[in-house]
Design a protein around this motif. Sequence first.
Motif, mmCIF file in Angstrom:
data_model
loop_
_atom_site.group_PDB
_atom_site.id
_atom_site.type_symbol
_atom_site.label_atom_id
_atom_site.label_comp_id
_atom_site.label_asym_id
_atom_site.label_seq_id
_atom_site.Cartn_x
_atom_site.Cartn_y
_atom_site.Cartn_z
ATOM 1 N N CYS A 265 -4.678 0.503 -7.748
ATOM 2 C CA CYS A 265 -6.045 1.189 -6.508
ATOM 3 C C CYS A 265 -6.866 -0.599 -7.122
ATOM 4 C CB CYS A 265 -6.826 1.938 -7.026
ATOM 5 S SG CYS A 265 -8.732 1.966 -6.027
ATOM 6 N N HIS B 288 0.973 -1.050 -0.277
ATOM 7 C CA HIS B 288 -0.215 -0.023 -0.071
ATOM 8 C C HIS B 288 1.040 0.922 -0.408
ATOM 9 C CE1 HIS B 288 -3.052 2.635 0.951
ATOM 10 N NE2 HIS B 288 -2.366 3.202 1.954
ATOM 11 N N LEU C 184 -5.504 6.001 -2.337
ATOM 12 C CA LEU C 184 -4.682 6.158 -2.841
ATOM 13 C C LEU C 184 -5.130 6.680 -3.964
ATOM 14 C CD1 LEU C 184 -4.822 2.136 -3.548
ATOM 15 C CD2 LEU C 184 -2.942 3.684 -3.593
ATOM 16 N N CYS C 185 -6.580 7.297 -4.109
ATOM 17 C CA CYS C 185 -6.856 8.154 -5.064
ATOM 18 C C CYS C 185 -6.995 9.695 -4.209
ATOM 19 C CB CYS C 185 -8.614 7.931 -5.084
ATOM 20 S SG CYS C 185 -9.442 6.266 -5.890
ATOM 21 N N ILE D 79 -13.551 9.427 -5.153
ATOM 22 C CA ILE D 79 -13.219 7.877 -6.081
ATOM 23 C C ILE D 79 -13.501 7.402 -7.377
ATOM 24 C CG2 ILE D 79 -13.397 4.763 -5.620
ATOM 25 C CD1 ILE D 79 -12.114 6.376 -3.359
ATOM 26 N N GLN E 21 -7.944 2.997 2.723
ATOM 27 C CA GLN E 21 -6.912 2.948 2.220
ATOM 28 C C GLN E 21 -7.387 2.668 0.105
ATOM 29 O OE1 GLN E 21 -8.050 0.875 4.189
ATOM 30 N NE2 GLN E 21 -6.435 0.284 5.577
ATOM 31 N N GLU E 22 -8.248 2.736 0.025
ATOM 32 C CA GLU E 22 -9.027 2.828 -1.101
ATOM 33 C C GLU E 22 -8.474 4.214 -1.780
ATOM 34 O OE1 GLU E 22 -11.579 -0.969 -1.727
ATOM 35 O OE2 GLU E 22 -12.291 0.747 -1.407
#
Length: 298
Positions: free
Chosen positions: A116, A86, A200-201, A183, A196-197
């Motif tokens: 992702c 990650h 990443l964005c 997202i 976490q998702e």
Amino acid sequence: MTPDNALAALLDWYLAVGVDEAIGDVAVDRFRVPDPLPPPSMAEASRPAPAAASGPQQVRHLPARQVLARPAAQSPTDAPESEVRHEGALKAARTIAAEAGTLEALEAAIEAFDACPLKATANRTVIRDGVLGAPVLVVGEAPGQEEDRTGKPFVGPAGQMLDRMLGAIGLSRSENVLITNIIFWRPPANRKPTPQEVALCVPFVRRFIELSQPKLVLLAGATAAQALLDRTDGISRLRGQWFEQSTESDRPIIPTLATYHPSYLLRSPAQKRDAWKDLMMFQERLESLGILIPGREN
């Protein structure tokens, strides 16, 4: 209402809230406390326990429902490896986003970004809709079923609600509004994105804000507000107050207002009153900046 009509109405409601695929025939209640094991019988209690060194230990097989109710065992190295992956993906996202010099380059970078995990289950990458260079930027949560099909944000029922909200204060995605999400890929069954998702964005969204240079930002929902304001408060605490949207460059700070997500307002009509107050605050700020002219239909 006939039984058939009631069933059809229930299915329509499931689709409206994002339940559009089945994972299993029976739902697993992972919060249920496992049933206690039955006490041993008199015959079992009277048997002497086998010596530890006399042979292999017997393994007692638990019922399937008890196994499913327990969290899965993890190897001691699983978590660190996951964290390393990650952190590597997050570092790459920040680097790629920072290197994008235009919105076109940024959109191409987002399209090509594969770190992702949501991208693997989505049909389309959903980045933006509206007018490039618009004075107002709206940031929502994540694509839904319709957005995943069309490739544009806010085109389902929540999008129709958003259009009505914007129209009430003289705004339109066809004239003076740019729209994106935190997202870019639809979470399976419209579930809430994981931290976490989101992480990443966020570098791409912050760079999107820098490159689009809006005068004001409207954050729709808790996910967008918490991610971009670096706050953990719920949306009921964040809404109705102005924040200064920070960026990673030397460009001016952007005034930012948070409000309820349109999909939440569809489920909770009683909150529309507070959302309207937020829109009035937003309109007043637009007028003070000369984006909207008081007393005129814009």
